[in-house]
Design a protein around this motif. Structure first.
Motif, PDB file in Angstrom:
ATOM      1  N   ARG A 105       0.836  -1.203   0.000  1.00 39.20           N
ATOM      2  CA  ARG A 105       0.000   0.000   0.000  1.00 39.20           C
ATOM      3  C   ARG A 105       0.876   1.262   0.000  1.00 39.20           C
ATOM      4  O   ARG A 105       0.611   2.215  -0.727  1.00 39.20           O
ATOM      5  CB  ARG A 105      -0.943  -0.003   1.200  1.00 39.20           C
ATOM      6  CG  ARG A 105      -2.155  -0.911   1.023  1.00 39.20           C
ATOM      7  CD  ARG A 105      -3.169  -0.747   2.148  1.00 39.20           C
ATOM      8  NE  ARG A 105      -2.709  -1.271   3.425  1.00 39.20           N
ATOM      9  CZ  ARG A 105      -2.690  -2.560   3.755  1.00 39.20           C
ATOM     10  NH1 ARG A 105      -3.104  -3.468   2.903  1.00 39.20           N
ATOM     11  NH2 ARG A 105      -2.276  -2.960   4.933  1.00 39.20           N
ATOM     12  N   GLY A 108       2.474   1.725  -3.446  1.00 35.98           N
ATOM     13  CA  GLY A 108       1.509   2.255  -4.417  1.00 35.98           C
ATOM     14  C   GLY A 108       1.261   3.735  -4.214  1.00 35.98           C
ATOM     15  O   GLY A 108       1.226   4.510  -5.178  1.00 35.98           O
ATOM     16  N   ALA A 109       1.082   4.145  -2.962  1.00 38.83           N
ATOM     17  CA  ALA A 109       0.833   5.561  -2.673  1.00 38.83           C
ATOM     18  C   ALA A 109       2.029   6.416  -3.084  1.00 38.83           C
ATOM     19  O   ALA A 109       1.868   7.479  -3.696  1.00 38.83           O
ATOM     20  CB  ALA A 109       0.524   5.748  -1.185  1.00 38.83           C
ATOM     21  N   ARG A 111       4.351   5.683  -5.338  1.00 34.17           N
ATOM     22  CA  ARG A 111       4.457   5.689  -6.807  1.00 34.17           C
ATOM     23  C   ARG A 111       3.473   6.683  -7.410  1.00 34.17           C
ATOM     24  O   ARG A 111       3.814   7.432  -8.335  1.00 34.17           O
ATOM     25  CB  ARG A 111       4.187   4.288  -7.361  1.00 34.17           C
ATOM     26  CG  ARG A 111       5.375   3.404  -7.333  1.00 34.17           C
ATOM     27  CD  ARG A 111       5.211   2.215  -8.277  1.00 34.17           C
ATOM     28  NE  ARG A 111       6.442   1.464  -8.254  1.00 34.17           N
ATOM     29  CZ  ARG A 111       6.528   0.174  -8.017  1.00 34.17           C
ATOM     30  NH1 ARG A 111       5.437  -0.530  -7.799  1.00 34.17           N
ATOM     31  NH2 ARG A 111       7.687  -0.440  -8.016  1.00 34.17           N
ATOM     32  N   ASP A 112       2.231   6.670  -6.899  1.00 35.49           N
ATOM     33  CA  ASP A 112       1.220   7.602  -7.411  1.00 35.49           C
ATOM     34  C   ASP A 112       1.650   9.047  -7.187  1.00 35.49           C
ATOM     35  O   ASP A 112       1.535   9.885  -8.091  1.00 35.49           O
ATOM     36  CB  ASP A 112      -0.136   7.356  -6.738  1.00 35.49           C
ATOM     37  CG  ASP A 112      -0.784   6.054  -7.173  1.00 35.49           C
ATOM     38  OD1 ASP A 112      -0.333   5.456  -8.183  1.00 35.49           O
ATOM     39  OD2 ASP A 112      -1.737   5.617  -6.490  1.00 35.49           O
ATOM     40  N   MET A 113       2.134   9.353  -5.984  1.00 40.19           N
ATOM     41  CA  MET A 113       2.566  10.721  -5.696  1.00 40.19           C
ATOM     42  C   MET A 113       3.742  11.119  -6.577  1.00 40.19           C
ATOM     43  O   MET A 113       3.791  12.239  -7.078  1.00 40.19           O
ATOM     44  CB  MET A 113       2.937  10.868  -4.213  1.00 40.19           C
ATOM     45  CG  MET A 113       1.725  10.910  -3.296  1.00 40.19           C
ATOM     46  SD  MET A 113       2.163  11.326  -1.589  1.00 40.19           S
ATOM     47  CE  MET A 113       2.853   9.784  -1.014  1.00 40.19           C
ATOM     48  N   LEU A 115       4.520   9.928  -9.555  1.00 35.99           N
ATOM     49  CA  LEU A 115       4.020  10.093 -10.930  1.00 35.99           C
ATOM     50  C   LEU A 115       3.328  11.451 -11.075  1.00 35.99           C
ATOM     51  O   LEU A 115       3.566  12.178 -12.039  1.00 35.99           O
ATOM     52  CB  LEU A 115       3.074   8.949 -11.288  1.00 35.99           C
ATOM     53  CG  LEU A 115       2.522   8.948 -12.705  1.00 35.99           C
ATOM     54  CD1 LEU A 115       3.664   8.815 -13.718  1.00 35.99           C
ATOM     55  CD2 LEU A 115       1.537   7.810 -12.894  1.00 35.99           C
ATOM     56  N   GLN A 116       2.483  11.810 -10.110  1.00 35.35           N
ATOM     57  CA  GLN A 116       1.811  13.100 -10.148  1.00 35.35           C
ATOM     58  C   GLN A 116       2.828  14.236 -10.138  1.00 35.35           C
ATOM     59  O   GLN A 116       2.699  15.213 -10.874  1.00 35.35           O
ATOM     60  CB  GLN A 116       0.868  13.268  -8.957  1.00 35.35           C
ATOM     61  CG  GLN A 116      -0.364  12.412  -9.018  1.00 35.35           C
ATOM     62  CD  GLN A 116      -1.182  12.528  -7.724  1.00 35.35           C
ATOM     63  OE1 GLN A 116      -0.964  13.421  -6.912  1.00 35.35           O
ATOM     64  NE2 GLN A 116      -2.108  11.599  -7.544  1.00 35.35           N
ATOM     65  N   GLU A 119       4.516  14.529 -13.505  1.00 36.12           N
ATOM     66  CA  GLU A 119       3.633  14.995 -14.578  1.00 36.12           C
ATOM     67  C   GLU A 119       3.253  16.466 -14.428  1.00 36.12           C
ATOM     68  O   GLU A 119       2.917  17.121 -15.403  1.00 36.12           O
ATOM     69  CB  GLU A 119       2.372  14.126 -14.642  1.00 36.12           C
ATOM     70  CG  GLU A 119       2.651  12.728 -15.152  1.00 36.12           C
ATOM     71  CD  GLU A 119       1.421  11.821 -15.117  1.00 36.12           C
ATOM     72  OE1 GLU A 119       0.398  12.196 -14.488  1.00 36.12           O
ATOM     73  OE2 GLU A 119       1.493  10.737 -15.703  1.00 36.12           O
TER      74      GLU A 119
END
Length: 147
Positions: A105, A108-109, A111-113, A115-116, A119
């Motif tokens: 978990r 994943g969190a 990685r998402d942060m 990536l954001q 970008e």
């Protein structure tokens, strides 16, 4: 007297041969993992078998067993009560599974942060910092595993 591996040894020699500190041996004794030998003259002498016992403790710890669990395993060291050994091991595996889920978990969190953050342009606030400054995440209650 020769203090080879087949003989009795001082706590300092035991610590050196077993690859731990004297403080570790004292700590293990305080936790009931190692016996405290009687004084032989002005100091205590330890049997060479304590090297193997310390090795058992260190290997069990390297597999993630707590010292309380190691104590239980040492009490079952003769291997006859397999059901009890399996219970201790199963509990440890359940704890590892839970930790792995937590780590996945978190991975994943993050990685998402990341990536954001990658970008978004420099003009936008950093989503990683924003996530850390914001309110704490809601934690779900621990799950109990019944078997």
């Amino acid at each position: 007297m020769n203090e080879g591996l087949g003989d009795w040894m001082t706590v300092g020699r035991l610590a050196k041969v077993a690859g731990v500190g004297v403080e570790t041996i004292r700590y293990y004794q305080g936790r009931g993992l190692l016996p405290i030998p009687k004084n032989a003259g002005s100091f205590r002498r330890y049997p060479a078998s304590m090297i193997q016992r310390i090795g058992f403790i260190k290997r069990a710890q390297s597999l993630g067993f707590s010292l309380d669990e190691v104590k239980s395993l040492l009490d079952l060291e003769d291997g006859r009560n397999r059901r009890a050994i399996q219970t201790v091991t199963r509990r440890r595996l359940d704890q590892i599974d839970e930790k792995l889920g937590d780590l996945e978990r978190m991975q994943g969190a993050l990685r998402d942060m990341l990536l954001q953050c990658e970008e978004m342009g420099q003009a936008s606030p950093c989503p990683i910092i924003a996530a850390l400054v914001g309110p704490p995440p809601v934690q779900s209650p621990p799950t109990s595993r019944l078997r």
